[in-house]
Scaffold this motif. Sequence first.
Motif, PDB file in Angstrom:
ATOM      1  N   ASP A  50     -35.589 -42.773   0.985  1.00 55.37           N
ATOM      2  CA  ASP A  50     -34.854 -44.021   1.179  1.00 55.37           C
ATOM      3  C   ASP A  50     -33.432 -43.966   0.636  1.00 55.37           C
ATOM      4  OD1 ASP A  50     -36.824 -45.356   2.565  1.00 55.37           O
ATOM      5  OD2 ASP A  50     -37.601 -46.412   0.813  1.00 55.37           O
ATOM      6  N   GLU A  51     -33.140 -43.056  -0.254  1.00 51.22           N
ATOM      7  CA  GLU A  51     -31.807 -42.952  -0.853  1.00 51.22           C
ATOM      8  C   GLU A  51     -30.832 -42.130  -0.017  1.00 51.22           C
ATOM      9  OE1 GLU A  51     -30.897 -44.797  -3.441  1.00 51.22           O
ATOM     10  OE2 GLU A  51     -32.937 -45.596  -3.311  1.00 51.22           O
ATOM     11  N   LEU A  52     -31.316 -41.481   1.019  1.00 50.72           N
ATOM     12  CA  LEU A  52     -30.447 -40.655   1.856  1.00 50.72           C
ATOM     13  C   LEU A  52     -29.476 -41.529   2.648  1.00 50.72           C
ATOM     14  CD1 LEU A  52     -33.017 -38.010   3.136  1.00 50.72           C
ATOM     15  CD2 LEU A  52     -31.412 -37.824   1.224  1.00 50.72           C
ATOM     16  N   GLY A  53     -28.302 -41.000   2.901  1.00 57.60           N
ATOM     17  CA  GLY A  53     -27.246 -41.739   3.582  1.00 57.60           C
ATOM     18  C   GLY A  53     -27.258 -41.590   5.091  1.00 57.60           C
ATOM     19  N   PHE A  54     -28.400 -41.269   5.660  1.00 59.51           N
ATOM     20  CA  PHE A  54     -28.555 -41.140   7.114  1.00 59.51           C
ATOM     21  C   PHE A  54     -29.996 -41.482   7.463  1.00 59.51           C
ATOM     22  CE2 PHE A  54     -28.701 -37.019   4.984  1.00 59.51           C
ATOM     23  CZ  PHE A  54     -29.982 -36.577   5.287  1.00 59.51           C
ATOM     24  N   GLY A  55     -30.225 -41.770   8.721  1.00 59.66           N
ATOM     25  CA  GLY A  55     -31.565 -42.126   9.167  1.00 59.66           C
ATOM     26  C   GLY A  55     -32.480 -40.918   9.248  1.00 59.66           C
ATOM     27  N   VAL A  56     -33.753 -41.132   8.903  1.00 56.44           N
ATOM     28  CA  VAL A  56     -34.759 -40.071   8.972  1.00 56.44           C
ATOM     29  C   VAL A  56     -36.010 -40.641   9.638  1.00 56.44           C
ATOM     30  CG1 VAL A  56     -36.232 -38.479   7.692  1.00 56.44           C
ATOM     31  CG2 VAL A  56     -33.918 -38.979   6.859  1.00 56.44           C
ATOM     32  N   ILE A  57     -36.444 -39.962  10.691  1.00 55.40           N
ATOM     33  CA  ILE A  57     -37.708 -40.280  11.347  1.00 55.40           C
ATOM     34  C   ILE A  57     -38.538 -39.003  11.320  1.00 55.40           C
ATOM     35  CG2 ILE A  57     -38.852 -41.028  13.474  1.00 55.40           C
ATOM     36  CD1 ILE A  57     -36.146 -42.336  14.264  1.00 55.40           C
ATOM     37  N   GLY A  58     -39.689 -39.063  10.666  1.00 52.77           N
ATOM     38  CA  GLY A  58     -40.605 -37.927  10.620  1.00 52.77           C
ATOM     39  C   GLY A  58     -41.829 -38.239  11.457  1.00 52.77           C
ATOM     40  N   PHE A  59     -42.227 -37.315  12.315  1.00 49.82           N
ATOM     41  CA  PHE A  59     -43.368 -37.568  13.200  1.00 49.82           C
ATOM     42  C   PHE A  59     -44.257 -36.337  13.271  1.00 49.82           C
ATOM     43  CE2 PHE A  59     -39.586 -36.521  15.557  1.00 49.82           C
ATOM     44  CZ  PHE A  59     -39.974 -35.529  16.433  1.00 49.82           C
ATOM     45  N   ASP A  60     -45.548 -36.590  13.541  1.00 50.13           N
ATOM     46  CA  ASP A  60     -46.536 -35.513  13.587  1.00 50.13           C
ATOM     47  C   ASP A  60     -46.558 -34.850  14.959  1.00 50.13           C
ATOM     48  OD1 ASP A  60     -48.056 -37.221  15.247  1.00 50.13           O
ATOM     49  OD2 ASP A  60     -49.338 -37.871  13.602  1.00 50.13           O
ATOM     50  N   LEU A  61     -47.451 -33.884  15.140  1.00 51.04           N
ATOM     51  CA  LEU A  61     -47.508 -33.131  16.396  1.00 51.04           C
ATOM     52  C   LEU A  61     -47.893 -33.988  17.595  1.00 51.04           C
ATOM     53  CD1 LEU A  61     -49.114 -29.791  15.169  1.00 51.04           C
ATOM     54  CD2 LEU A  61     -46.729 -30.210  15.824  1.00 51.04           C
ATOM     55  N   GLU A  62     -48.531 -35.135  17.346  1.00 49.81           N
ATOM     56  CA  GLU A  62     -48.854 -36.050  18.445  1.00 49.81           C
ATOM     57  C   GLU A  62     -47.690 -36.987  18.751  1.00 49.81           C
ATOM     58  OE1 GLU A  62     -51.293 -35.649  15.823  1.00 49.81           O
ATOM     59  OE2 GLU A  62     -52.028 -34.042  17.101  1.00 49.81           O
ATOM     60  N   GLY A  63     -46.606 -36.875  17.994  1.00 47.36           N
ATOM     61  CA  GLY A  63     -45.440 -37.719  18.214  1.00 47.36           C
ATOM     62  C   GLY A  63     -45.485 -39.039  17.471  1.00 47.36           C
ATOM     63  N   ARG A  74     -35.341 -46.082   4.761  1.00 48.85           N
ATOM     64  CA  ARG A  74     -34.665 -47.381   4.686  1.00 48.85           C
ATOM     65  C   ARG A  74     -33.376 -47.389   5.488  1.00 48.85           C
ATOM     66  NH1 ARG A  74     -32.962 -48.329  -0.864  1.00 48.85           N
ATOM     67  NH2 ARG A  74     -35.178 -48.129  -1.197  1.00 48.85           N
ATOM     68  N   HIS A  75     -32.598 -46.316   5.416  1.00 55.31           N
ATOM     69  CA  HIS A  75     -31.329 -46.261   6.147  1.00 55.31           C
ATOM     70  C   HIS A  75     -31.560 -46.490   7.638  1.00 55.31           C
ATOM     71  CE1 HIS A  75     -27.653 -44.635   7.912  1.00 55.31           C
ATOM     72  NE2 HIS A  75     -27.086 -44.874   6.756  1.00 55.31           N
ATOM     73  N   GLU A  76     -32.564 -45.830   8.192  1.00 50.86           N
ATOM     74  CA  GLU A  76     -32.851 -45.996   9.617  1.00 50.86           C
ATOM     75  C   GLU A  76     -33.386 -47.395   9.905  1.00 50.86           C
ATOM     76  OE1 GLU A  76     -32.753 -45.224  13.563  1.00 50.86           O
ATOM     77  OE2 GLU A  76     -31.778 -44.191  11.905  1.00 50.86           O
ATOM     78  N   SER A  77     -34.180 -47.932   9.012  1.00 54.04           N
ATOM     79  CA  SER A  77     -34.719 -49.279   9.187  1.00 54.04           C
ATOM     80  C   SER A  77     -33.598 -50.317   9.263  1.00 54.04           C
ATOM     81  CB  SER A  77     -35.680 -49.611   8.045  1.00 54.04           C
ATOM     82  OG  SER A  77     -36.194 -50.906   8.206  1.00 54.04           O
ATOM     83  N   VAL A  78     -32.642 -50.213   8.363  1.00 56.86           N
ATOM     84  CA  VAL A  78     -31.519 -51.157   8.344  1.00 56.86           C
ATOM     85  C   VAL A  78     -30.648 -50.980   9.593  1.00 56.86           C
ATOM     86  CG1 VAL A  78     -29.375 -51.746   7.132  1.00 56.86           C
ATOM     87  CG2 VAL A  78     -31.494 -51.416   5.840  1.00 56.86           C
ATOM     88  N   ALA A  79     -30.345 -49.723   9.939  1.00 55.45           N
ATOM     89  CA  ALA A  79     -29.459 -49.460  11.083  1.00 55.45           C
ATOM     90  C   ALA A  79     -30.084 -49.876  12.408  1.00 55.45           C
ATOM     91  CB  ALA A  79     -29.097 -47.975  11.121  1.00 55.45           C
ATOM     92  N   SER A  80     -31.391 -49.708  12.541  1.00 56.12           N
ATOM     93  CA  SER A  80     -32.053 -49.999  13.807  1.00 56.12           C
ATOM     94  C   SER A  80     -32.650 -51.398  13.883  1.00 56.12           C
ATOM     95  CB  SER A  80     -33.173 -48.994  14.056  1.00 56.12           C
ATOM     96  OG  SER A  80     -34.226 -49.198  13.119  1.00 56.12           O
ATOM     97  N   ALA A  81     -32.787 -52.051  12.722  1.00 58.35           N
ATOM     98  CA  ALA A  81     -33.420 -53.367  12.602  1.00 58.35           C
ATOM     99  C   ALA A  81     -34.919 -53.323  12.907  1.00 58.35           C
ATOM    100  CB  ALA A  81     -32.719 -54.414  13.464  1.00 58.35           C
ATOM    101  N   PHE A  82     -35.532 -52.156  12.789  1.00 58.33           N
ATOM    102  CA  PHE A  82     -36.985 -52.007  12.908  1.00 58.33           C
ATOM    103  C   PHE A  82     -37.556 -51.852  11.507  1.00 58.33           C
ATOM    104  CE2 PHE A  82     -35.934 -50.014  17.158  1.00 58.33           C
ATOM    105  CZ  PHE A  82     -36.437 -51.048  17.924  1.00 58.33           C
TER     106      PHE A  82
END
Length: 128
Positions: free
Chosen positions: A26-39, A46-54
């Motif tokens: 959450d402290e990183l200054g860019f968005g991070v989405i991690g996903f498994d082999l099933e997608g 947090r950065h991605e949550s705020v930027a995307s509003a999801f």
Amino acid sequence: MTPIPIRFDDPGMCARLDSLGDEALDELGFGVIGFDLEGRVRRYNRHESVASAFQRQDVIGQHAFIELAPCLNNYLVAGRFSEAEHDQRALDECLPYVLTFRMRPTRARLRLLFQPGQPLSYMLIARA
């Protein structure tokens, strides 16, 4: 002890992200989405949550390219992950992109990360 800052273009990022706890992610200054082999999304910072509003709780478990971000479900993004997984070869590519799903077009830089044997693939998002 002060943590070492992690930058968008640091080497060895897949393993570094796997080793970070959620608070550090959450402290990183860019968005991070991690996903498994099933997608399915397993990590969402947090950065991605705020930027995307999801909200994170709404995103976890969604399919990254079908439910969360269908604007990335193409050969440039989802296709590269699919090919890397199929060929069991590492993927670490940066590309300029324009995000369009549920927002006005937003310029971004994406970093696509897949490492055979790692539990998660990652997409890093740095908005311009």
